[in-house]
Design a protein around this motif. Structure first.
Motif, PDB file in Angstrom:
ATOM      1  N   MET A   1       0.834  -1.263  -0.238  1.00  0.00           N
ATOM      2  CA  MET A   1      -0.039   0.093  -0.081  1.00  0.00           C
ATOM      3  C   MET A   1       0.773   1.394  -0.160  1.00  0.00           C
ATOM      4  SD  MET A   1      -3.279   0.897  -0.104  1.00  0.00           S
ATOM      5  CE  MET A   1      -4.319   1.871   0.297  1.00  0.00           C
ATOM      6  N   LYS A   2       1.895   1.232   0.762  1.00  0.00           N
ATOM      7  CA  LYS A   2       2.871   2.352   0.737  1.00  0.00           C
ATOM      8  C   LYS A   2       3.610   2.902  -0.639  1.00  0.00           C
ATOM      9  CE  LYS A   2       5.356   1.593   5.023  1.00  0.00           C
ATOM     10  NZ  LYS A   2       6.638   1.607   5.640  1.00  0.00           N
ATOM     11  N   ASN A   3       3.767   1.874  -1.454  1.00  0.00           N
ATOM     12  CA  ASN A   3       4.318   1.943  -2.608  1.00  0.00           C
ATOM     13  C   ASN A   3       3.327   2.640  -3.565  1.00  0.00           C
ATOM     14  OD1 ASN A   3       5.986   1.743  -4.579  1.00  0.00           O
ATOM     15  ND2 ASN A   3       5.788  -0.152  -5.401  1.00  0.00           N
ATOM     16  N   ARG A   4       2.000   2.439  -3.370  1.00  0.00           N
ATOM     17  CA  ARG A   4       1.073   2.942  -4.245  1.00  0.00           C
ATOM     18  C   ARG A   4       0.786   4.310  -3.974  1.00  0.00           C
ATOM     19  NH1 ARG A   4      -4.076  -0.702  -4.766  1.00  0.00           N
ATOM     20  NH2 ARG A   4      -4.717   1.043  -6.214  1.00  0.00           N
ATOM     21  N   ILE A   5       0.780   4.513  -2.659  1.00  0.00           N
ATOM     22  CA  ILE A   5       0.713   6.148  -2.004  1.00  0.00           C
ATOM     23  C   ILE A   5       1.765   6.944  -2.519  1.00  0.00           C
ATOM     24  CG2 ILE A   5       0.444   7.523   0.015  1.00  0.00           C
ATOM     25  CD1 ILE A   5      -1.280   5.144   1.259  1.00  0.00           C
ATOM     26  N   VAL A   6       2.964   6.343  -2.296  1.00  0.00           N
ATOM     27  CA  VAL A   6       4.227   7.186  -2.851  1.00  0.00           C
ATOM     28  C   VAL A   6       3.915   7.604  -4.151  1.00  0.00           C
ATOM     29  CG1 VAL A   6       6.406   7.044  -3.053  1.00  0.00           C
ATOM     30  CG2 VAL A   6       5.541   6.199  -0.803  1.00  0.00           C
ATOM     31  N   ARG A   7       3.716   6.742  -5.061  1.00  0.00           N
ATOM     32  CA  ARG A   7       3.579   6.900  -6.393  1.00  0.00           C
ATOM     33  C   ARG A   7       2.497   7.613  -6.882  1.00  0.00           C
ATOM     34  NH1 ARG A   7       4.938   1.573  -9.794  1.00  0.00           N
ATOM     35  NH2 ARG A   7       6.765   0.705  -8.804  1.00  0.00           N
ATOM     36  N   ALA A   8       1.384   7.795  -6.262  1.00  0.00           N
ATOM     37  CA  ALA A   8       0.374   8.587  -6.365  1.00  0.00           C
ATOM     38  C   ALA A   8       0.527  10.076  -5.861  1.00  0.00           C
ATOM     39  CB  ALA A   8      -0.800   8.189  -5.662  1.00  0.00           C
ATOM     40  N   VAL A   9       1.329  10.116  -4.802  1.00  0.00           N
ATOM     41  CA  VAL A   9       1.835  11.575  -4.338  1.00  0.00           C
ATOM     42  C   VAL A   9       2.761  12.145  -5.297  1.00  0.00           C
ATOM     43  CG1 VAL A   9       2.962  12.921  -2.495  1.00  0.00           C
ATOM     44  CG2 VAL A   9       1.355  11.160  -1.687  1.00  0.00           C
ATOM     45  N   ALA A  10       3.474  11.495  -5.632  1.00  0.00           N
ATOM     46  CA  ALA A  10       4.743  11.891  -6.566  1.00  0.00           C
ATOM     47  C   ALA A  10       4.113  12.258  -8.218  1.00  0.00           C
ATOM     48  CB  ALA A  10       5.873  10.768  -6.969  1.00  0.00           C
ATOM     49  N   GLY A  11       3.262  11.521  -8.334  1.00  0.00           N
ATOM     50  CA  GLY A  11       2.415  11.810  -9.725  1.00  0.00           C
ATOM     51  C   GLY A  11       1.551  13.109  -9.516  1.00  0.00           C
ATOM     52  N   SER A  12       0.732  13.196  -8.680  1.00  0.00           N
ATOM     53  CA  SER A  12       0.157  14.115  -8.234  1.00  0.00           C
ATOM     54  C   SER A  12       0.981  15.746  -8.089  1.00  0.00           C
ATOM     55  CB  SER A  12      -0.555  14.150  -6.816  1.00  0.00           C
ATOM     56  OG  SER A  12      -1.513  12.960  -6.920  1.00  0.00           O
ATOM     57  N   PHE A  13       2.137  15.523  -7.345  1.00  0.00           N
ATOM     58  CA  PHE A  13       2.901  16.835  -7.312  1.00  0.00           C
ATOM     59  C   PHE A  13       3.304  17.243  -8.720  1.00  0.00           C
ATOM     60  CE2 PHE A  13       5.050  15.906  -2.862  1.00  0.00           C
ATOM     61  CZ  PHE A  13       3.820  16.354  -2.225  1.00  0.00           C
ATOM     62  N   VAL A  14       3.666  16.238  -9.527  1.00  0.00           N
ATOM     63  CA  VAL A  14       4.214  16.542 -10.823  1.00  0.00           C
ATOM     64  C   VAL A  14       3.129  17.175 -11.532  1.00  0.00           C
ATOM     65  CG1 VAL A  14       4.872  15.519 -13.306  1.00  0.00           C
ATOM     66  CG2 VAL A  14       5.900  14.751 -11.203  1.00  0.00           C
ATOM     67  N   LEU A  15       1.971  16.640 -11.697  1.00  0.00           N
ATOM     68  CA  LEU A  15       0.673  17.130 -12.470  1.00  0.00           C
ATOM     69  C   LEU A  15       0.354  18.539 -12.017  1.00  0.00           C
ATOM     70  CD1 LEU A  15      -1.350  13.816 -13.064  1.00  0.00           C
ATOM     71  CD2 LEU A  15       0.115  15.191 -14.809  1.00  0.00           C
ATOM     72  N   ILE A  16       0.310  18.696 -10.541  1.00  0.00           N
ATOM     73  CA  ILE A  16      -0.084  19.720 -10.003  1.00  0.00           C
ATOM     74  C   ILE A  16       0.751  21.115 -10.452  1.00  0.00           C
ATOM     75  CG2 ILE A  16      -0.470  21.132  -7.978  1.00  0.00           C
ATOM     76  CD1 ILE A  16      -1.741  18.535  -6.788  1.00  0.00           C
ATOM     77  N   SER A  17       2.048  20.668 -10.124  1.00  0.00           N
ATOM     78  CA  SER A  17       3.254  21.626 -10.513  1.00  0.00           C
ATOM     79  C   SER A  17       3.189  22.009 -11.955  1.00  0.00           C
ATOM     80  CB  SER A  17       4.461  21.348 -10.065  1.00  0.00           C
ATOM     81  OG  SER A  17       4.935  20.196 -10.973  1.00  0.00           O
ATOM     82  N   LEU A  18       2.856  21.200 -12.953  1.00  0.00           N
ATOM     83  CA  LEU A  18       2.721  21.501 -14.390  1.00  0.00           C
ATOM     84  C   LEU A  18       1.496  22.450 -14.494  1.00  0.00           C
ATOM     85  CD1 LEU A  18       3.632  18.135 -16.079  1.00  0.00           C
ATOM     86  CD2 LEU A  18       5.008  20.175 -16.211  1.00  0.00           C
ATOM     87  N   LEU A  19       0.223  22.084 -13.935  1.00  0.00           N
ATOM     88  CA  LEU A  19      -0.802  22.798 -14.056  1.00  0.00           C
ATOM     89  C   LEU A  19      -0.347  24.463 -13.621  1.00  0.00           C
ATOM     90  CD1 LEU A  19      -3.739  20.741 -13.167  1.00  0.00           C
ATOM     91  CD2 LEU A  19      -3.209  21.613 -15.458  1.00  0.00           C
ATOM     92  N   LEU A  20       0.123  24.417 -12.376  1.00  0.00           N
ATOM     93  CA  LEU A  20       0.512  25.730 -11.808  1.00  0.00           C
ATOM     94  C   LEU A  20       1.679  26.442 -12.745  1.00  0.00           C
ATOM     95  CD1 LEU A  20       1.114  24.522  -8.091  1.00  0.00           C
ATOM     96  CD2 LEU A  20      -0.592  26.263  -8.947  1.00  0.00           C
ATOM     97  N   ALA A  21       2.462  25.836 -13.447  1.00  0.00           N
ATOM     98  CA  ALA A  21       3.327  26.524 -14.400  1.00  0.00           C
ATOM     99  C   ALA A  21       2.632  26.778 -15.608  1.00  0.00           C
ATOM    100  CB  ALA A  21       4.512  25.511 -14.781  1.00  0.00           C
ATOM    101  N   VAL A  22       1.668  26.166 -16.159  1.00  0.00           N
ATOM    102  CA  VAL A  22       0.899  26.684 -17.460  1.00  0.00           C
ATOM    103  C   VAL A  22       0.094  27.747 -17.028  1.00  0.00           C
ATOM    104  CG1 VAL A  22      -1.013  26.071 -18.964  1.00  0.00           C
ATOM    105  CG2 VAL A  22       1.216  24.441 -18.301  1.00  0.00           C
ATOM    106  N   TYR A  23      -0.548  27.740 -15.623  1.00  0.00           N
ATOM    107  CA  TYR A  23      -1.678  28.628 -15.607  1.00  0.00           C
ATOM    108  C   TYR A  23      -1.438  29.993 -14.590  1.00  0.00           C
ATOM    109  CZ  TYR A  23      -4.645  25.492 -17.948  1.00  0.00           C
ATOM    110  OH  TYR A  23      -5.495  24.754 -18.991  1.00  0.00           O
TER     111      TYR A  23
END
Length: 61
Positions: A1-23
């Motif tokens: 379960m930890k591995n899935r959460i770590v991947r989800a958090v990392a992916g969310s950080f990347v996507l959120i930061s990309l959206l913040l960079a674009v907008y």
């Protein structure tokens, strides 16, 4: 379960930061680079701070 959460958090950080960079401000791409560098570091050293935090919160493997 930890591995899935770590991947989800990392992916969310990347996507959120990309959206913040674009907008918002292009400097948010530094946060994307930080997330990528942490992923690379954890693959080399086999240590991840997020896993330690989740362990202290009681999340099981």
């Amino acid at each position: 379960m930890k591995n899935r959460i770590v991947r989800a958090v990392a992916g969310s950080f990347v996507l959120i930061s990309l959206l913040l960079a674009v907008y918002g401000n292009i400097n948010w791409l530094w946060f994307t680079a930080f997330a990528g560098a942490n992923l690379l570091q954890s693959s080399i050293t086999k240590w991840c701070l997020m896993e330690d935090i989740l362990g202290k919160l009681g999340v099981k493997d």
